[in-house]
Design a protein around this motif. Structure first.
Motif, mmCIF file in Angstrom:
data_model
loop_
_atom_site.group_PDB
_atom_site.id
_atom_site.type_symbol
_atom_site.label_atom_id
_atom_site.label_comp_id
_atom_site.label_asym_id
_atom_site.label_seq_id
_atom_site.Cartn_x
_atom_site.Cartn_y
_atom_site.Cartn_z
ATOM 1 N N LYS A 1 39.035 39.404 34.652
ATOM 2 C CA LYS A 1 38.372 39.828 35.882
ATOM 3 C C LYS A 1 37.888 38.591 36.632
ATOM 4 O O LYS A 1 36.796 38.083 36.378
ATOM 5 N N CYS A 2 38.711 38.114 37.535
ATOM 6 C CA CYS A 2 38.342 36.955 38.346
ATOM 7 C C CYS A 2 37.123 37.311 39.191
ATOM 8 O O CYS A 2 37.099 38.350 39.825
ATOM 9 N N PRO A 3 36.102 36.445 39.211
ATOM 10 C CA PRO A 3 34.894 36.765 39.986
ATOM 11 C C PRO A 3 35.194 36.967 41.480
ATOM 12 O O PRO A 3 34.441 37.649 42.167
ATOM 13 N N LEU A 4 36.267 36.365 41.974
ATOM 14 C CA LEU A 4 36.591 36.510 43.390
ATOM 15 C C LEU A 4 37.626 37.604 43.638
ATOM 16 O O LEU A 4 37.532 38.354 44.600
ATOM 17 N N CYS A 5 38.632 37.688 42.790
ATOM 18 C CA CYS A 5 39.784 38.559 43.067
ATOM 19 C C CYS A 5 39.732 39.891 42.340
ATOM 20 O O CYS A 5 40.501 40.793 42.658
ATOM 21 N N GLY A 6 38.884 40.006 41.327
ATOM 22 C CA GLY A 6 38.849 41.242 40.553
ATOM 23 C C GLY A 6 39.810 41.198 39.374
ATOM 24 O O GLY A 6 40.287 40.142 38.981
ATOM 25 N N TYR B 1 43.394 28.931 35.147
ATOM 26 C CA TYR B 1 43.516 28.674 36.581
ATOM 27 C C TYR B 1 44.135 29.898 37.247
ATOM 28 O O TYR B 1 45.195 30.378 36.803
ATOM 29 N N HIS B 2 43.487 30.402 38.281
ATOM 30 C CA HIS B 2 44.031 31.591 38.951
ATOM 31 C C HIS B 2 45.109 31.187 39.955
ATOM 32 O O HIS B 2 44.903 31.203 41.160
ATOM 33 N N GLU B 3 46.234 30.876 39.379
ATOM 34 C CA GLU B 3 47.348 30.291 40.123
ATOM 35 C C GLU B 3 47.926 31.263 41.162
ATOM 36 O O GLU B 3 48.251 30.863 42.272
ATOM 37 N N GLY C 1 46.397 33.733 42.483
ATOM 38 C CA GLY C 1 45.339 34.374 43.257
ATOM 39 C C GLY C 1 44.574 33.348 44.058
ATOM 40 O O GLY C 1 45.139 32.653 44.893
ATOM 41 N N CYS C 2 43.281 33.181 43.741
ATOM 42 C CA CYS C 2 42.383 32.401 44.591
ATOM 43 C C CYS C 2 42.396 30.900 44.310
ATOM 44 O O CYS C 2 41.628 30.157 44.907
ATOM 45 N N SER C 3 43.230 30.430 43.376
ATOM 46 C CA SER C 3 43.319 29.002 43.074
ATOM 47 C C SER C 3 42.009 28.421 42.554
ATOM 48 O O SER C 3 41.685 27.279 42.856
HETATM 49 ZN ZN LIG Z 1 40.931 34.699 41.662
#
Ligand SMILES: [Zn+2]
Lengths: 181, 87
Positions: free
Chosen positions: B4-9, B56-58, B60-62
């Motif tokens: 669960k990315c804090p920015l992307c979900g 690394y959220h490659e 998604g939000c980087s």
């Molecule tokens: Zn993200």
């Protein structure tokens, strides 16, 4: 300086299959606004004349044809207008770097379900929401612009590949629905 | 596995690039003894249990993420932004 004619990557082409339309949209100027440390207040002030606020993660807002789209941590794209004077942010012209594909129609979501690893149905992806994810293996920014409308931003260098991927998925969905193509 | 990315979900594991142990966030200061550099570069625990590592959220939000997870139960306890953490 002579007036140069901007050419889009896909000549504004469009294609309709089984009620789904894929078209290259023209976005106008695209400017990346990356907030510098402690710059948020100045950016908010600079955006005020446009009637826009810096968007929250996964959101975009629109006013008088101008959009501001969340694209990352402390980063947003201002689309459709030349950028105002902004303090507190790194401002970069991205206009030539992106291609925008508009996918519209009731089955648009069924088409994209074949390409995007996210649930794009309205309940999970409502209007005014934006995602950074992938279309096939291309990084993309996906905006829900209407009940039956989605826009996909990909790197301009990927325009024809993205078009091909979406077109192929459209053909599959059309074949499934029993319509001759 | 989903993170669960804090920015992307909530996102599929395939959207992320794996880097390694949290140790990489704790670079020794200049002039630190060799043993500390040795530890930083080469020595890793291999726990059956709670582990903290960098992803690394490659797709998604980087953003770089610090993930706390359990190698036995596969539970994801937390996902934090490395950038926000350093503030
Ligand atoms: Zn993200």
């Amino acid at each position: 300086m002579p007036e140069l004619i901007a050419k889009s990557a896909l000549d504004g082409r469009s294609l309709t299959l089984a009620g789904v339309t894929l078209a290259e949209a023209s976005a106008g100027p695209i400017t990346s606004i990356a907030i510098l440390q402690d710059g948020a207040k100045d950016v908010a002030k600079g955006l005020k004349p446009l009637g826009l606020a810096f968007p929250k993660p996964q959101q975009f807002t629109e006013k008088a044809g101008v959009r501001i789209v969340w694209t990352g941590r402390d980063q947003a794209f201002l689309i459709g207008v030349a950028p105002p004077e902004l303090e507190g942010a790194a401002v970069t012209d991205q206009s030539d770097g992106w291609t925008v594909l508009a996918v519209t129609g009731v089955a648009a979501v069924d088409v994209l379900a074949r390409l995007v690893p996210m649930d794009l149905r309205p309940a999970a992806f409502p209007v005014k929401q934006v995602l950074r994810t992938q279309v096939s293996h291309m990084n993309a920014i996906i905006l829900r612009t209407g009940d039956y409308a989605v826009e996909i931003m990909v790197f301009r260098s990927m325009a024809r590949t993205a078009w091909h991927e979406v077109q192929t998925a459209m053909e599959m969905v059309a074949a499934r629905s029993g319509i001759k193509i | 596995m989903r993170l669960k990315c804090p920015l992307c979900g909530d996102r599929d594991r395939r959207e992320f690039y794996y880097y390694g142990a949290e140790d990489y966030l704790h670079r020794p200061a200049e002039g630190a003894p060799l043993a500390e550099w040795d530890n930083y570069l080469h020595l890793r625990d291999n726990p059956a249990g709670v582990l903290r590592d960098l992803w690394y959220h490659e797709a998604g939000c980087s953003q770089w993420l610090l993930v706390t997870r359990n190698t036995v139960t596969h539970e994801i306890a937390s996902v934090e932004l490395v950038a926000e953490r350093a503030k």
